[in-house]
Design an enzyme around this catalytic site. Structure first.
Site, PDB file in Angstrom:
ATOM      1  N   CYS A 130     -19.258  -7.679  13.508  1.00 17.56           N
ATOM      2  CA  CYS A 130     -19.328  -7.283  12.091  1.00 17.56           C
ATOM      3  C   CYS A 130     -19.351  -8.483  11.132  1.00 17.56           C
ATOM      4  CB  CYS A 130     -18.165  -6.355  11.761  1.00 17.56           C
ATOM      5  SG  CYS A 130     -16.626  -6.787  12.577  1.00 17.56           S
ATOM      6  N   HIS A 243     -15.309  -6.032   4.976  1.00 18.64           N
ATOM      7  CA  HIS A 243     -14.979  -7.426   5.310  1.00 18.64           C
ATOM      8  C   HIS A 243     -15.476  -8.337   4.178  1.00 18.64           C
ATOM      9  CE1 HIS A 243     -13.808  -6.102   9.167  1.00 18.64           C
ATOM     10  NE2 HIS A 243     -14.662  -6.734   9.948  1.00 18.64           N
TER      11      HIS A 243
HETATM   12  N1  LIG Z   1     -15.216  -1.285  13.776  1.00 18.78           N
HETATM   13  C1  LIG Z   1     -16.063  -2.274  13.555  1.00 18.78           C
HETATM   14  O1  LIG Z   1     -16.157  -2.824  12.426  1.00 18.78           O
HETATM   15  C2  LIG Z   1     -16.979  -2.737  14.635  1.00 18.78           C
HETATM   16  C3  LIG Z   1     -17.984  -3.610  14.306  1.00 18.78           C
HETATM   17  C4  LIG Z   1     -18.848  -4.071  15.294  1.00 18.78           C
HETATM   18  C5  LIG Z   1     -18.655  -3.628  16.578  1.00 18.78           C
HETATM   19  N2  LIG Z   1     -17.660  -2.764  16.893  1.00 18.78           N
HETATM   20  C6  LIG Z   1     -17.541  -2.328  18.290  1.00 18.78           C
HETATM   21  O2  LIG Z   1     -17.896  -0.950  18.375  1.00 18.78           O
HETATM   22  C7  LIG Z   1     -17.166  -0.317  19.428  1.00 18.78           C
HETATM   23  C8  LIG Z   1     -16.444   0.901  18.872  1.00 18.78           C
HETATM   24  O3  LIG Z   1     -15.566   0.492  17.835  1.00 18.78           O
HETATM   25  P1  LIG Z   1     -14.792   1.550  16.906  1.00 18.78           P
HETATM   26  O4  LIG Z   1     -14.224   0.747  15.804  1.00 18.78           O
HETATM   27  O5  LIG Z   1     -15.648   2.723  16.588  1.00 18.78           O
HETATM   28  O6  LIG Z   1     -13.615   2.043  17.899  1.00 18.78           O
HETATM   29  P2  LIG Z   1     -12.747   3.379  17.828  1.00 18.78           P
HETATM   30  O7  LIG Z   1     -12.667   3.896  16.442  1.00 18.78           O
HETATM   31  O8  LIG Z   1     -11.458   3.044  18.498  1.00 18.78           O
HETATM   32  O9  LIG Z   1     -13.569   4.451  18.709  1.00 18.78           O
HETATM   33  C9  LIG Z   1     -13.787   4.253  20.086  1.00 18.78           C
HETATM   34  C10 LIG Z   1     -14.755   5.296  20.606  1.00 18.78           C
HETATM   35  O10 LIG Z   1     -15.055   4.992  21.971  1.00 18.78           O
HETATM   36  C11 LIG Z   1     -14.824   6.169  22.757  1.00 18.78           C
HETATM   37  N3  LIG Z   1     -14.406   5.757  24.101  1.00 18.78           N
HETATM   38  C12 LIG Z   1     -13.474   4.846  24.437  1.00 18.78           C
HETATM   39  N4  LIG Z   1     -13.384   4.755  25.780  1.00 18.78           N
HETATM   40  C13 LIG Z   1     -14.265   5.635  26.295  1.00 18.78           C
HETATM   41  C14 LIG Z   1     -14.639   6.034  27.611  1.00 18.78           C
HETATM   42  N5  LIG Z   1     -14.069   5.471  28.689  1.00 18.78           N
HETATM   43  N6  LIG Z   1     -15.598   6.974  27.761  1.00 18.78           N
HETATM   44  C15 LIG Z   1     -16.166   7.547  26.687  1.00 18.78           C
HETATM   45  N7  LIG Z   1     -15.862   7.218  25.405  1.00 18.78           N
HETATM   46  C16 LIG Z   1     -14.917   6.284  25.222  1.00 18.78           C
HETATM   47  C17 LIG Z   1     -13.724   6.909  22.019  1.00 18.78           C
HETATM   48  O11 LIG Z   1     -13.726   8.249  22.430  1.00 18.78           O
HETATM   49  P3  LIG Z   1     -12.360   9.122  22.408  1.00 18.78           P
HETATM   50  O12 LIG Z   1     -12.104   9.446  20.970  1.00 18.78           O
HETATM   51  O13 LIG Z   1     -12.729  10.287  23.236  1.00 18.78           O
HETATM   52  O14 LIG Z   1     -11.296   8.231  23.003  1.00 18.78           O
HETATM   53  C18 LIG Z   1     -14.213   6.725  20.565  1.00 18.78           C
HETATM   54  O15 LIG Z   1     -15.251   7.624  20.312  1.00 18.78           O
HETATM   55  C19 LIG Z   1     -16.245  -1.415  20.002  1.00 18.78           C
HETATM   56  O16 LIG Z   1     -16.884  -2.015  21.105  1.00 18.78           O
HETATM   57  C20 LIG Z   1     -16.146  -2.405  18.862  1.00 18.78           C
HETATM   58  O17 LIG Z   1     -15.851  -3.707  19.312  1.00 18.78           O
HETATM   59  C21 LIG Z   1     -16.827  -2.295  15.949  1.00 18.78           C
END
Ligand SMILES: NC(=O)c1ccc[n+]([C@@H]2O[C@H](COP(=O)([O-])OP(=O)(O)OC[C@H]3O[C@@H](n4cnc5c(N)ncnc54)[C@H](OP(=O)(O)O)[C@@H]3O)[C@@H](O)[C@H]2O)c1
Length: 340
Positions: A130, A243
């Site tokens: 990000c 951010h």
């Molecule tokens: N937030 C940011 O600003 C940002 C920016 C760039 C990249 N990212 C990346 O994007 C990804 C997601 O981030 P987020 O912020 O959205 O996280 P989050 O809010 O914690 O959501 C995680 C998601 O992944 C799913 N998940 C986790 N383990 C799983 C599994 N074993 N099988 C199927 N689904 C699974 C969860 O499903 P359940 O609800 O069913 O657990 C939920 O839908 C990460 O890799 C993060 O590093 C995030």
């Protein structure tokens, strides 16, 4: 005929934003399926005016799907992205797993859209971190004009960058400051985040930098130019979404602050808000839900020969993740798959 799209991690912060943005931008989809872990089976998520029931990623068959927008952690991505790619579905991944893989393009459409044609080596395209995404959108048009030598950046990163648990921890801790009965020790962050700032994101590296800082260095080089030197300090702040970055840029050629402002005004994905008066700049709360990367405080840096300093703010769940992923999907559709 439109696309068949899978949104993987649809119950998460980024997954929900990807569904919102696909709907907002009228992405030409014939079918959208929402996937998450088994525990979320049947959970309802919004897609425009409709509601989708979440399916189990573990048993899902990607055959016949054109693209899968992944937003789950790296470990789960390692298991499921190759499955989707092997089934002929192009994976656009938000995790850091494939970003540094030479056979996977790392794309910010405003910066290196030409890299889209490299997707077929693994059928996977990576989305940057990000903090990198918003910074390179600002750097690219300036680099084209005056060639950047070195960037020094300090970030002020919101808790939503650490997923749903990051948001919950700031919310709970903030309440517990006023009602100490509910006091809970930090779990997601290494120190108290409410009413505090933490100069540490992701693990420490051998050279004393953190992995988040290393990502900004490596990704800027891969997306823009390997010759650009980057020194980053990444800091978590008690902001829910958005951010901010203080960026000092050193160029090979002289660039006047007024010309820099004009270049940024014309550049794709950027909104310049830069008045030298009270409130004449953008703060994170004002950028939430927006597509743009906002640039303010553009000024000459007189401590180096050819320097410009600026302030850069964007919605990390949008340009930093979901929007950039959807823009990549649009680019792939337009340049390669050509459906819809
Ligand atoms: N937030 C940011 O600003 C940002 C920016 C760039 C990249 N990212 C990346 O994007 C990804 C997601 O981030 P987020 O912020 O959205 O996280 P989050 O809010 O914690 O959501 C995680 C998601 O992944 C799913 N998940 C986790 N383990 C799983 C599994 N074993 N099988 C199927 N689904 C699974 C969860 O499903 P359940 O609800 O069913 O657990 C939920 O839908 C990460 O890799 C993060 O590093 C995030």
């Amino acid at each position: 005929m439109g696309y068949r799209i899978a949104v993987v991690g649809a119950t998460g912060n980024v997954g929900r934003e990807m569904l919102n943005i696909l709907a907002e931008r009228g992405f030409p989809a014939d079918e959208i399926v929402a996937l998450a872990s088994r525990k979320s089976l049947g959970t309802e998520v919004s897609y425009g005016d409709t509601t989708l029931k979440t399916k189990d990623l573990d048993t899902f068959d990607f055959d016949g799907f054109d693209m899968a927008l992944f937003a789950i952690g790296s470990d789960a991505t390692k298991t499921y992205a190759p499955k989707a790619a092997k089934a002929g579905c192009v994976v656009i991944d938000n995790s850091s797993l494939y970003r540094y893989d030479q056979d996977v393009p790392l794309i910010v459409p405003e910066c290196n859209p030409q890299s889209i044609h490299d997707y077929a080596k693994k059928n996977i395209i990576a989305n940057p971190n990000c903090s990198t995404a918003q910074m390179v959108v600002a750097l690219k048009p300036l680099h084209d004009r005056a060639k950047i030598k070195r960037v020094v950046v300090s970030t002020y990163q919101s808790v939503s960058g650490a997923g749903k648990e990051g948001i919950d921890e700031l919310w709970d801790q903030t309440k517990s400051i006023y009602n100490p009965v509910d006091n809970k020790p930090p779990t997601k962050f290494t120190k108290q985040i409410a009413f505090n700032v933490i100069p540490h994101i992701d693990v420490f590296m051998d050279d004393g930098s953190t992995k988040e800082e290393w990502k900004m260095v490596a990704e800027t080089k891969k997306i823009l130019d390997t010759s650009i030197k980057v020194q980053a300090t990444c800091v978590r702040v008690p902001v829910f979404v958005g951010h901010s970055e203080s960026v000092n840029i050193e160029f090979e050629d002289f660039l006047d602050e007024d010309e820099a402002r004009d270049i940024l005004r014309e550049a794709p994905g950027i909104m310049v808000v830069d008045k030298r008066e009270d409130g004449g700049y953008v703060t994170p709360v004002e950028c939430v839900g927006d597509f743009a990367t906002f640039i303010s405080r553009i000024r000459q840096d007189s401590t180096v020969e050819n320097g410009i300093s600026l302030w850069c703010v964007s919605d990390n769940l949008r340009k930093g993740a979901a929007l950039n992923a959807v823009q990549i999907a649009e680019l792939l559709g337009r340049e390669v798959l050509k459906k819809g």
